[in-house]
Design a protein around this motif. Sequence first.
Motif, PDB file in Angstrom:
ATOM      1  N   PRO A  74      50.925  55.735 104.160  1.00  0.00           N
ATOM      2  CA  PRO A  74      50.761  54.879 105.335  1.00  0.00           C
ATOM      3  C   PRO A  74      49.523  54.004 105.189  1.00  0.00           C
ATOM      4  O   PRO A  74      48.470  54.455 104.721  1.00  0.00           O
ATOM      5  CB  PRO A  74      50.609  55.892 106.476  1.00  0.00           C
ATOM      6  N   GLY A  75      49.663  52.746 105.570  1.00  0.00           N
ATOM      7  CA  GLY A  75      48.576  51.782 105.425  1.00  0.00           C
ATOM      8  C   GLY A  75      48.683  50.927 104.187  1.00  0.00           C
ATOM      9  O   GLY A  75      48.040  49.876 104.104  1.00  0.00           O
ATOM     10  N   ASP A  76      49.487  51.373 103.197  1.00  0.00           N
ATOM     11  CA  ASP A  76      49.694  50.559 102.003  1.00  0.00           C
ATOM     12  C   ASP A  76      50.483  49.298 102.354  1.00  0.00           C
ATOM     13  O   ASP A  76      51.339  49.310 103.261  1.00  0.00           O
ATOM     14  CB  ASP A  76      50.467  51.337 100.932  1.00  0.00           C
ATOM     15  N   VAL A  77      50.191  48.213 101.640  1.00  0.00           N
ATOM     16  CA  VAL A  77      50.945  46.973 101.800  1.00  0.00           C
ATOM     17  C   VAL A  77      51.986  46.916 100.688  1.00  0.00           C
ATOM     18  O   VAL A  77      51.656  47.074  99.505  1.00  0.00           O
ATOM     19  CB  VAL A  77      50.021  45.741 101.739  1.00  0.00           C
ATOM     20  N   VAL A  78      53.244  46.704 101.068  1.00  0.00           N
ATOM     21  CA  VAL A  78      54.338  46.694 100.098  1.00  0.00           C
ATOM     22  C   VAL A  78      55.206  45.462 100.322  1.00  0.00           C
ATOM     23  O   VAL A  78      55.128  44.792 101.358  1.00  0.00           O
ATOM     24  CB  VAL A  78      55.221  47.967 100.219  1.00  0.00           C
ATOM     25  N   GLU A  79      56.037  45.177  99.333  1.00  0.00           N
ATOM     26  CA  GLU A  79      56.994  44.083  99.457  1.00  0.00           C
ATOM     27  C   GLU A  79      58.286  44.484  98.770  1.00  0.00           C
ATOM     28  O   GLU A  79      58.312  45.391  97.943  1.00  0.00           O
ATOM     29  CB  GLU A  79      56.449  42.801  98.821  1.00  0.00           C
ATOM     30  N   GLY A  80      59.360  43.786  99.129  1.00  0.00           N
ATOM     31  CA  GLY A  80      60.639  44.066  98.491  1.00  0.00           C
ATOM     32  C   GLY A  80      61.796  43.570  99.336  1.00  0.00           C
ATOM     33  O   GLY A  80      61.613  42.918 100.369  1.00  0.00           O
ATOM     34  N   PRO A  81      63.021  43.866  98.892  1.00  0.00           N
ATOM     35  CA  PRO A  81      64.205  43.431  99.635  1.00  0.00           C
ATOM     36  C   PRO A  81      64.418  44.290 100.872  1.00  0.00           C
ATOM     37  O   PRO A  81      64.731  45.470 100.779  1.00  0.00           O
ATOM     38  CB  PRO A  81      65.338  43.627  98.607  1.00  0.00           C
ATOM     39  N   MET A  82      64.217  43.674 102.028  1.00  0.00           N
ATOM     40  CA  MET A  82      64.402  44.387 103.289  1.00  0.00           C
ATOM     41  C   MET A  82      65.325  43.552 104.179  1.00  0.00           C
ATOM     42  O   MET A  82      66.460  43.305 103.809  1.00  0.00           O
ATOM     43  CB  MET A  82      63.051  44.731 103.915  1.00  0.00           C
ATOM     44  N   ALA A  83      64.863  43.085 105.324  1.00  0.00           N
ATOM     45  CA  ALA A  83      65.749  42.346 106.227  1.00  0.00           C
ATOM     46  C   ALA A  83      64.935  41.456 107.150  1.00  0.00           C
ATOM     47  O   ALA A  83      63.712  41.581 107.253  1.00  0.00           O
ATOM     48  CB  ALA A  83      66.624  43.304 107.036  1.00  0.00           C
ATOM     49  N   TRP A  84      65.657  40.565 107.858  1.00  0.00           N
ATOM     50  CA  TRP A  84      65.036  39.716 108.870  1.00  0.00           C
ATOM     51  C   TRP A  84      64.841  40.571 110.117  1.00  0.00           C
ATOM     52  O   TRP A  84      65.640  40.540 111.053  1.00  0.00           O
ATOM     53  CB  TRP A  84      65.922  38.523 109.194  1.00  0.00           C
ATOM     54  N   GLU A  85      63.761  41.327 110.163  1.00  0.00           N
ATOM     55  CA  GLU A  85      63.532  42.250 111.270  1.00  0.00           C
ATOM     56  C   GLU A  85      62.058  42.614 111.337  1.00  0.00           C
ATOM     57  O   GLU A  85      61.288  42.332 110.413  1.00  0.00           O
ATOM     58  CB  GLU A  85      64.382  43.512 111.088  1.00  0.00           C
ATOM     59  N   GLU A  86      61.695  43.254 112.452  1.00  0.00           N
ATOM     60  CA  GLU A  86      60.292  43.604 112.654  1.00  0.00           C
ATOM     61  C   GLU A  86      59.899  44.869 111.901  1.00  0.00           C
ATOM     62  O   GLU A  86      58.774  44.984 111.407  1.00  0.00           O
ATOM     63  CB  GLU A  86      60.021  43.766 114.147  1.00  0.00           C
ATOM     64  N   TYR A  87      60.790  45.828 111.817  1.00  0.00           N
ATOM     65  CA  TYR A  87      60.553  47.071 111.088  1.00  0.00           C
ATOM     66  C   TYR A  87      61.710  47.312 110.134  1.00  0.00           C
ATOM     67  O   TYR A  87      62.874  47.077 110.485  1.00  0.00           O
ATOM     68  CB  TYR A  87      60.434  48.268 112.040  1.00  0.00           C
ATOM     69  N   SER A  88      61.392  47.786 108.937  1.00  0.00           N
ATOM     70  CA  SER A  88      62.432  48.061 107.949  1.00  0.00           C
ATOM     71  C   SER A  88      62.290  49.470 107.395  1.00  0.00           C
ATOM     72  O   SER A  88      61.173  49.940 107.138  1.00  0.00           O
ATOM     73  CB  SER A  88      62.356  47.073 106.775  1.00  0.00           C
ATOM     74  N   ILE A  89      63.421  50.130 107.208  1.00  0.00           N
ATOM     75  CA  ILE A  89      63.494  51.347 106.410  1.00  0.00           C
ATOM     76  C   ILE A  89      63.896  50.903 105.018  1.00  0.00           C
ATOM     77  O   ILE A  89      64.932  50.262 104.831  1.00  0.00           O
ATOM     78  CB  ILE A  89      64.527  52.338 106.977  1.00  0.00           C
ATOM     79  N   ALA A  90      63.072  51.206 104.031  1.00  0.00           N
ATOM     80  CA  ALA A  90      63.304  50.668 102.690  1.00  0.00           C
ATOM     81  C   ALA A  90      63.070  51.740 101.639  1.00  0.00           C
ATOM     82  O   ALA A  90      62.287  52.675 101.827  1.00  0.00           O
ATOM     83  CB  ALA A  90      62.393  49.472 102.435  1.00  0.00           C
ATOM     84  N   ARG A  91      63.745  51.561 100.529  1.00  0.00           N
ATOM     85  CA  ARG A  91      63.604  52.470  99.388  1.00  0.00           C
ATOM     86  C   ARG A  91      63.018  51.735  98.179  1.00  0.00           C
ATOM     87  O   ARG A  91      62.168  52.264  97.473  1.00  0.00           O
ATOM     88  CB  ARG A  91      64.974  53.069  99.049  1.00  0.00           C
ATOM     89  N   HIS A  92      63.503  50.511  97.947  1.00  0.00           N
ATOM     90  CA  HIS A  92      63.104  49.781  96.735  1.00  0.00           C
ATOM     91  C   HIS A  92      61.999  48.779  97.051  1.00  0.00           C
ATOM     92  O   HIS A  92      62.213  47.568  97.096  1.00  0.00           O
ATOM     93  CB  HIS A  92      64.315  49.079  96.129  1.00  0.00           C
ATOM     94  N   VAL A  93      60.809  49.296  97.302  1.00  0.00           N
ATOM     95  CA  VAL A  93      59.643  48.450  97.556  1.00  0.00           C
ATOM     96  C   VAL A  93      58.575  48.758  96.513  1.00  0.00           C
ATOM     97  O   VAL A  93      58.592  49.817  95.877  1.00  0.00           O
ATOM     98  CB  VAL A  93      59.075  48.653  98.974  1.00  0.00           C
ATOM     99  N   ARG A  94      57.649  47.836  96.360  1.00  0.00           N
ATOM    100  CA  ARG A  94      56.560  48.013  95.402  1.00  0.00           C
ATOM    101  C   ARG A  94      55.241  47.641  96.079  1.00  0.00           C
ATOM    102  O   ARG A  94      55.196  46.769  96.962  1.00  0.00           O
ATOM    103  CB  ARG A  94      56.782  47.149  94.161  1.00  0.00           C
ATOM    104  N   PRO A  95      54.168  48.288  95.671  1.00  0.00           N
ATOM    105  CA  PRO A  95      52.857  47.958  96.252  1.00  0.00           C
ATOM    106  C   PRO A  95      52.466  46.515  95.936  1.00  0.00           C
ATOM    107  O   PRO A  95      52.737  45.998  94.857  1.00  0.00           O
ATOM    108  CB  PRO A  95      51.910  48.950  95.574  1.00  0.00           C
TER     109      PRO A  95
END
Length: 339
Positions: free
Chosen positions: A90-111
């Motif tokens: 928690p607190g880490d900044v990540v990016e990746g394929p998510m969605a046009w939304e305010e909160y995302s549940i994601a698996r394939h993200v990277r720092p």
Amino acid sequence: MKDLTNRRWVLRRRPAGELRDDDLELVEAPVPEPREGEVLVRNVYLMVAPTNRVWMSDIDQYMAPVALGEPMRGMTMGVVVESGRGDIRPGDVVEGPMAWEEYSIARHVRPVPLHHGLPLAALASVLGSSGLTAYFGLTDVGRPKAGETLVVSAAAGGVGSIAAQIGRILGARVVGVAGGERKCRFVQEEFGLAACVDYKRGAVLEDLRAACPDGVDVDFENVGGEVMDAVLAHMNAGARIAMCGMIASYNATGDWWSPKLFRNVIMKRALIQGFLISDYIPRFAEGTAQLAEWVRDGSLKYHVDIVDGIERAPEGFARLFSGANFGKQLVRVSPEPLA
């Protein structure tokens, strides 16, 4: 998380031509808990791109189109709220394929590589997928040599503006193509391009000939259509074409008859190669390190165009097709984390 509400854009209808108001719907949904291997992300930036329009269409493409009734897919950057992964906290900044939304549940993200010491907006643009697309598309596919003429279409956009400057750094004579006198003046004064063709003047073929008296050696193609036809008409023998995008055709219905002058690929013995940034994921650290060095030493400039609020995501996306954006178009979904 059960007390949080998530606003998200859902694809209700496949667009016919330009995106219409009722093609997407803004809905509310509860925020679920992440399972093992997943993270819950509070999205900060949505990085809209022309390829989002391709994902809305039921056409043959490099990944499955977004299904009707499902959240609109998008590349986002945000802060981890809860984590079911041992390598992300928690607190880490990540990016990746998510969605046009305010909160995302994601698996394939990277720092996100915060160690480069650049603002988050830079990490979402010049050091993000747009900058990496420009870097690998130009250095690995286009491969301009010092003294060659490089043409970059959509030269004032998020990818094109970075590709054009990389070409300049590598010693090429860079000619941009952009829409309007203001954009052409901007890319020459701000990014150091040798010339810029205003396609809105309606004389792309003639203006490109004047801007490229020695022909075109490398084309970093973002537009397709009439612009790419003009480039094909002026190619030198052995030219290289890095096919990044064809935004001129993305709102078309039926078959895409573009470009028309494809025969010149044969006549000029040109090499043409399409590429996807996902092909280069194992080399992202290499690309971000070089881009960050150029940004820090002043060789490479970036520009971001920001609209605020998830409710304005379609507006931000539409700016890509109207030509209203300068540089990378971002939608700021929530505040940046405090340093």
